[in-house]
Design an enzyme around this catalytic site. Structure first.
Site, PDB file in Angstrom:
ATOM      1  CB  CYS B 121      -1.060  -0.095   1.218  1.00 16.39           C
ATOM      2  SG  CYS B 121      -2.117   1.539   1.280  1.00 16.39           S
ATOM      3  CB  CYS B 124      -2.009   4.520   4.322  1.00 17.23           C
ATOM      4  SG  CYS B 124      -2.242   4.565   5.845  1.00 17.23           S
ATOM      5  CB  SER B 125      -0.888   0.956   6.923  1.00 20.72           C
ATOM      6  OG  SER B 125      -2.168   1.643   7.370  1.00 20.72           O
ATOM      7  CB  CYS B 126      -4.945  -0.588   2.375  1.00 21.76           C
ATOM      8  SG  CYS B 126      -5.569   1.039   2.590  1.00 21.76           S
TER       9      CYS B 126
END
Lengths: 127, 216
Positions: B121, B124-126
């Site tokens: 991702c 971000c941090s998906c």
């Protein structure tokens, strides 16, 4: 989006950097080796995660609202704060905006909590 | 593989996942911890949340682990009809096995003899957290987010995976609304194995694409 693993031309990178790419849009930039250290999530981090999920489920904010708050915090916050520190800041900002409580209420409570004790455990209401 | 968390022994002073234990409650109280306590208390007092809901959510998240994803992968390896359903709609196929996927739009991408998939991702941090649990720390780092899409082969080598040149690497950039899971290729020499035995070969990293399943 699928990337095919080919190198991005430096000229394109430069272009996108000067055409409004924001700090969080990191794909394709230069960076060092991937740091492999990990840690087990602490209780307070798990609570932040739970607050994020539950408040989202209850319609108090959306994932887009959270992302907006995280992205607006800027790169300095990304470098200085831990992941869940940034998340509680974003959750709080969205909840204040949603009218769940006021900034004044938050400030008073945080002040009160500081007086309860020097550690996370002692600072719990029932601690 | 250094990043594999399926170790069957624990070092002294290390947690089951192989990390040093971190003190929860006896480090100096930080500003952000105070904010978390305050937010949680205010949300309970205002009637938005109950302590039981928060505890239940933490318990549900703790219960999610790569073992869930491994069970899905092992089913796909043994049941061609399930594999087809998984590749068509990974959310529905995972729900079929009883996993709570929530509103997640989950897409399974299949590794083959000539294609290797990697998920990231960049923004971000998906991560497919409802199936695999919370992402490892490295998944959220600037280095991984930046480089996975630009020099995936170099990144994979840092994870101990050196892919031959003839293998195409496809990197999938997740978003909050669309998350990927890699369906690794079934290792050779596993013909006689049942689903549970196969699931034990499936590592977290093999479902992110930064690793391969164990060999029997």
């Amino acid at each position: 989006m699928v990337w095919t693993g080919r190198a991005v031309l430096p000229s394109l990178l430069t272009m996108s950097d000067t055409t409004g790419r924001r700090w969080h849009d990191m794909g394709g930039q230069d960076a060092g080796p991937v740091p492999m250290d990990g840690h087990d999530f602490t209780l307070w981090e798990k609570r932040v995660d739970a607050l994020m999920v539950l408040c989202g489920q209850k319609g108090l904010f959306t994932v887009d609202g959270l992302r907006r708050a995280l992205e607006d915090m800027g790169e300095d916050a990304f470098e200085r704060m831990s992941y869940y520190e940034r998340w509680i800041a974003a959750v709080n900002q969205n909840l204040v905006e949603a009218g769940a409580y006021t900034l004044e209420e938050l400030g008073e409570r945080m002040h009160e909590i500081a007086a309860r004790g020097p550690t996370y455990g002692e600072a719990q209401a029932d601690g | 593989m250094p990043h594999d968390h399926h170790d069957h022994f624990h070092h002294a002073g290390m947690s089951p996942s192989g990390h040093p234990y971190r003190a929860d409650n006896d480090t100096p109280l930080s500003y952000w911890q105070r904010m978390e306590i305050a937010v949680r208390e205010l949300m309970v007092e205002k009637g938005h949340l109950t302590p039981a809901e928060i505890a239940a959510q933490i318990e549900a998240m703790d219960a999610r682990s790569p073992a869930n994803g491994a069970a899905v992968v092992a089913r796909a390896w043994t049941d061609p009809a399930f594999r087809a359903r998984l590749l068509k709609n990974a959310s529905e196929a995972s729900r079929e096995m009883g996993f709570d996927i929530g509103p997640l739009n989950l897409i399974a991408v299949e590794n083959t003899a000539d294609t290797h998939n990697l998920i990231v991702c960049t923004l971000c941090s998906c991560y497919p957290r409802n199936l695999l649990g919370l992402p490892p720390d490295w998944y959220k780092t600037r280095a991984y987010r930046s480089r996975a899409v630009r020099e995936p082969r170099a990144v994979l080598r840092e994870f101990g995976l050196d892919l031959p040149d003839h293998v195409t690497v496809r990197v999938h950039d997740s978003t909050a609304d669309m998350r990927y899971i890699v369906l690794p290729a079934r290792p050779d020499g596993t013909d006689g194995m049942d689903e549970a035995q196969l699931a034990a070969l499936v590592t977290r990293d093999s479902m992110i694409g930064t690793g391969l399943p164990h060999r029997p």
